[in-house]
Write a protein that holds these residues in place. Sequence first.
Motif, PDB file in Angstrom:
ATOM      1  N   PHE A 233       0.832  -1.214   0.000  1.00  0.00           N
ATOM      2  CA  PHE A 233       0.000   0.000   0.000  1.00  0.00           C
ATOM      3  C   PHE A 233       0.859   1.253   0.000  1.00  0.00           C
ATOM      4  O   PHE A 233       0.658   2.170  -0.801  1.00  0.00           O
ATOM      5  CB  PHE A 233      -0.931   0.006   1.215  1.00  0.00           C
ATOM      6  N   ILE A 234       1.856   1.297   0.891  1.00  0.00           N
ATOM      7  CA  ILE A 234       2.734   2.471   0.960  1.00  0.00           C
ATOM      8  C   ILE A 234       3.492   2.647  -0.349  1.00  0.00           C
ATOM      9  O   ILE A 234       3.686   3.775  -0.828  1.00  0.00           O
ATOM     10  CB  ILE A 234       3.733   2.327   2.133  1.00  0.00           C
ATOM     11  N   GLY A 235       3.881   1.545  -0.977  1.00  0.00           N
ATOM     12  CA  GLY A 235       4.707   1.618  -2.176  1.00  0.00           C
ATOM     13  C   GLY A 235       3.947   1.819  -3.464  1.00  0.00           C
ATOM     14  O   GLY A 235       4.559   2.171  -4.479  1.00  0.00           O
ATOM     15  N   THR A 236       2.618   1.602  -3.460  1.00  0.00           N
ATOM     16  CA  THR A 236       1.899   1.652  -4.738  1.00  0.00           C
ATOM     17  C   THR A 236       0.667   2.542  -4.753  1.00  0.00           C
ATOM     18  O   THR A 236       0.203   2.909  -5.833  1.00  0.00           O
ATOM     19  CB  THR A 236       1.467   0.230  -5.164  1.00  0.00           C
ATOM     20  N   ALA A 237       0.105   2.881  -3.604  1.00  0.00           N
ATOM     21  CA  ALA A 237      -1.139   3.667  -3.593  1.00  0.00           C
ATOM     22  C   ALA A 237      -1.024   4.999  -4.335  1.00  0.00           C
ATOM     23  O   ALA A 237      -1.930   5.362  -5.093  1.00  0.00           O
ATOM     24  CB  ALA A 237      -1.613   3.887  -2.157  1.00  0.00           C
ATOM     25  N   PHE A 289      -1.751  -2.347  -5.411  1.00  0.00           N
ATOM     26  CA  PHE A 289      -3.155  -2.231  -5.019  1.00  0.00           C
ATOM     27  C   PHE A 289      -3.834  -1.202  -5.914  1.00  0.00           C
ATOM     28  O   PHE A 289      -3.236  -0.183  -6.278  1.00  0.00           O
ATOM     29  CB  PHE A 289      -3.288  -1.789  -3.556  1.00  0.00           C
ATOM     30  N   GLY A 290      -5.084  -1.470  -6.270  1.00  0.00           N
ATOM     31  CA  GLY A 290      -5.905  -0.531  -7.023  1.00  0.00           C
ATOM     32  C   GLY A 290      -7.212  -0.305  -6.295  1.00  0.00           C
ATOM     33  O   GLY A 290      -7.545  -1.018  -5.337  1.00  0.00           O
ATOM     34  N   THR A 291      -7.977   0.664  -6.741  1.00  0.00           N
ATOM     35  CA  THR A 291      -9.233   0.992  -6.057  1.00  0.00           C
ATOM     36  C   THR A 291     -10.437   0.283  -6.666  1.00  0.00           C
ATOM     37  O   THR A 291     -11.538   0.363  -6.119  1.00  0.00           O
ATOM     38  CB  THR A 291      -9.482   2.517  -6.088  1.00  0.00           C
ATOM     39  N   GLN A 292     -10.237  -0.394  -7.803  1.00  0.00           N
ATOM     40  CA  GLN A 292     -11.316  -1.168  -8.406  1.00  0.00           C
ATOM     41  C   GLN A 292     -11.088  -2.651  -8.136  1.00  0.00           C
ATOM     42  O   GLN A 292      -9.959  -3.122  -8.214  1.00  0.00           O
ATOM     43  CB  GLN A 292     -11.370  -0.924  -9.918  1.00  0.00           C
TER      44      GLN A 292
END
Length: 456
Positions: A233-237, A289-292
């Motif tokens: 999450f920290i690395g990709t959000a 991680f993605g939001t969809q």
Amino acid sequence: PAGSFASNMTFAQALTSAALETGVHVVVTLPQSDTEMAGSAGRAAFAELSKVIHRSDSPWRPTTELEGYEIVRRRLFQPIVAADRPAVDAVCRAFSEMYANGKSDFPSECREADYERRMLACYPIHPELLERLYKDWSMLDRFQKTRGMLRLMATVIHSLWERNDAGLMILPAHVPIDDAPVANELTKYPEDPWMPVISRDVDGPTSTSLQIDRDAPNLGRLSATRRVARTLFIGTAPTYRAANQGIDERRVNLGCAQPGEQVPLFANALKKLGDRSVYLYQDGARYWFGTQPSVLRLAEDRAAQCNEDNIEDEILERLRAEQMSRGEFAKIYPAPASGAEVPDEPEARLVILHPKFTHATSDTDSGEACVEAFSILKNRGNSPRKYQNSLVFIAADRSQIANLKSAIRANLAWKSIKNERERLNLDPHQSRQVDTKLDQSEDAVNARIPETFPWL
């Protein structure tokens, strides 16, 4: 009341000219992002003021990357006294040795001597966390490089201090995203809605990562899956919409592992998270991680809706395919409906009982598998069987049949998605993910069939 636009610009020009003549210093800070300029009028003022200032300015960059790291450390922690320096040196040396010994597990820059110097300068915050904030999160309009980092890290450190966290350094994996103030601080910068992703997959009492750690004690002992999810999450959000999406397994290890821990555990946790997460995407060696919801959610829903009859038919179809590998047997009879379907012949033959006739260690001769086997053994239809000792029976294990059905459900779900990829309008990445998951589900079914039928 404050004068016209032109008069203000005239004043700025007069001020800078006077400063040059008198030796006075004028310090001007200009907004960096479009959001801070407050609309079209603000952008016009920025453009005009920049022209005036740049005629006589001496641009000064407030902080380099490493200086930014030191500012954060010095503002949030007391100076390291001489008595504590040996302990700090020992921690940073242990990290360096771990990176040197795990050449294939960590990014190559970690093995350079400069990286240990960076750890010493940033201690007790790990450079990887500061680097992700400085390089990735600071690209967001609302995240300020220094003040944003200070505010976020102050919240993180406060939460870790209250929890008596025993980490050797503060890594991305240690950011307590399950803590409401930390989660609120992280989610107020990106424009995308990340709270559903956090609660579903990343961190929290009902998250996928925590469930995996609870199901696997070897992972739960280190909270390995939750640490992997936090690192991802920290690395990709902040950059998941970028062209080069995600981070690879080595950078995940860098954000998770501490000296003395088994690094392969994090790779195992990453694989399990990829199998069960709804919002985690994978493309080759990169994860993000993605939001969809990914196609995993669609597969989960379809697997849950699979008809029990379809599952049974698929198992029978798989068993019939076993004819191709009959070994020393003259023939294999998969799931015969009755003894009439098994000829009475002297050659050794194998009968695979229907999967509804299961067996367990505690069963006696009156168990359902034994009863069915004796029924076929004694008679062929209405006639007594002559060559009873030429038949060998295999039955399904009662505790394993559910695992096989689960694998079949997943396999049927991925097959249906692949067949409908055009109707579902899957993008190239999702199509590749479907192919990968279908192959994995096929391997899982092939592995579980012999596990499910161990009783001879």
